[in-house]
Design a protein around this motif. Sequence first.
Motif, PDB file in Angstrom:
ATOM      1  N   LEU A   1       0.814  -1.215   0.000  1.00 19.23           N
ATOM      2  CA  LEU A   1       0.000   0.000   0.000  1.00 19.23           C
ATOM      3  C   LEU A   1       0.846   1.262   0.000  1.00 19.23           C
ATOM      4  N   GLY A   2       2.063   1.175   0.505  1.00 14.57           N
ATOM      5  CA  GLY A   2       2.925   2.344   0.614  1.00 14.57           C
ATOM      6  C   GLY A   2       3.987   2.110   1.665  1.00 14.57           C
ATOM      7  N   ALA A   3       4.529   3.199   2.200  1.00 18.35           N
ATOM      8  CA  ALA A   3       5.561   3.116   3.227  1.00 18.35           C
ATOM      9  C   ALA A   3       4.910   3.033   4.603  1.00 18.35           C
ATOM     10  N   PHE A   4       5.426   2.143   5.455  1.00 18.95           N
ATOM     11  CA  PHE A   4       4.855   1.921   6.776  1.00 18.95           C
ATOM     12  C   PHE A   4       5.883   2.207   7.868  1.00 18.95           C
ATOM     13  N   TYR A   5       5.393   2.794   8.946  1.00 26.42           N
ATOM     14  CA  TYR A   5       6.121   2.788  10.205  1.00 26.42           C
ATOM     15  C   TYR A   5       5.527   1.645  11.016  1.00 26.42           C
ATOM     16  N   ALA A   6       6.290   0.576  11.187  1.00 30.30           N
ATOM     17  CA  ALA A   6       5.813  -0.588  11.915  1.00 30.30           C
ATOM     18  C   ALA A   6       6.463  -0.634  13.286  1.00 30.30           C
ATOM     19  N   GLN A   7       5.648  -0.743  14.325  1.00 33.63           N
ATOM     20  CA  GLN A   7       6.203  -0.849  15.674  1.00 33.63           C
ATOM     21  C   GLN A   7       6.867  -2.199  15.896  1.00 33.63           C
ATOM     22  N   VAL A   8       6.235  -3.273  15.403  1.00 36.22           N
ATOM     23  CA  VAL A   8       6.851  -4.600  15.392  1.00 36.22           C
ATOM     24  C   VAL A   8       6.868  -5.055  13.936  1.00 36.22           C
ATOM     25  N   LEU A   9       8.059  -5.213  13.380  1.00 31.66           N
ATOM     26  CA  LEU A   9       8.226  -5.553  11.974  1.00 31.66           C
ATOM     27  C   LEU A   9       8.840  -6.939  11.830  1.00 31.66           C
ATOM     28  N   VAL A  10       8.167  -7.791  11.058  1.00 30.41           N
ATOM     29  CA  VAL A  10       8.679  -9.127  10.735  1.00 30.41           C
ATOM     30  C   VAL A  10       9.035  -9.127   9.259  1.00 30.41           C
ATOM     31  N   GLN A  11      10.310  -9.307   8.935  1.00 31.03           N
ATOM     32  CA  GLN A  11      10.723  -9.269   7.537  1.00 31.03           C
ATOM     33  C   GLN A  11      12.024 -10.047   7.341  1.00 31.03           C
TER      34      GLN A  11
END
Length: 378
Positions: free
Chosen positions: A104-114
């Motif tokens: 969808l776009g750029a995210f600020y993720a508090q918990v990021l799994v990647q």
Amino acid sequence: MSRHLAWFFLAVLMLAVSAPLQALNYEVGGCKTGSSYVNFTTISAAVIGVPAGSKIQICPGVYPEQVTITQPLTLQGIAANNASRAVITVPVGVSLAPNVSGLLGAFYAQVLVQNVNPAGPVNIIGITVDGAGINLSCDSNKFLAGIFYASGTAGTVNGVTARNNQSSGCGYGVWAENGAGLNQSIVIENSSVHEGGIIALTDQNPPTLTATIKGNFLTSAYQTYNWNYFGGVAVAGANGSITGNVITGGWYGITAGNTIYGWGGGTVTISQNTLADLQSGIFLGNSIGVISSNKIWNAQWPFTFVPQTTYPDGPTTIKGNIAMNSFEAVFFAGCPANLTLQGNIFNDAQVAFYRAPSVITGNALYNVDTVQAGSSCN
């Protein structure tokens, strides 16, 4: 030393060598101590400091940090000292910026799994993720997510609370997606989501993501950006099931299909959910699957269809649902090609079937002012 005594010591030595090493426990927060525990002061230090596949126990407390997980493991909140809430909050004095590029776009993720390596599930259990204090503009497609599973990742979110995960009307509680990754699955269950909603989507056809979303409570999921693409629970372009959830307030309760955002051709089962006090209960965009045994109270449009010829359409079966106190119980914004709509109960509606493509029968209608009005196929 006698021969018998020598044999005894040799046996003890061999037993000690062959016995497995004592398993270590990994802990954050200091509520568990002892020789069997490895202690960390932050969650971020723990997720990079343990072996792949480990379980990390999180003590009750507040953890102001942004967590990125890149190996299979389990984060689990535990009870100690008469409390059981471990809260990940916004870091203090840190410049906030998007940390992952999503579909969808750029995210600020508090918990990021990647970029999980080696491949394996990342499970998040019994954690609160609180986005209070994040002021992230919606400009240039920037969004907030409490928990974000990036393409190519999998796992289970269980017993989580996601709250205050909206900023300027564009944020989500739990977001899972799969772009060009291999087939993945995500389970989101038994969680409480305030505002942002639970989203699972893919832009692959056939779909590369299977989402199971069950037994959650969601409230006030209202997205002001992009005209409320997703709402409370959304499975967009993916395969999956949405069952046994309670959703109140906001705009859309449940959205499914491949015209919502994702371009996959997924099949979705929507069953045994309770939805109340919404503008739109279940919003279907070329959805393929079975929608059954749902209860929808006080929604302006309990069911909405938006079929398009660009994408696969149907078969969709809607049966055994109950909708009460609505304006137009079933709203057709197009002409669905393969729809079965029977065995439902509609009570207290101004119009039962608005712009239906043909005469609809086989449902129980009580206290309906107008059974059918207009046509979507004229």
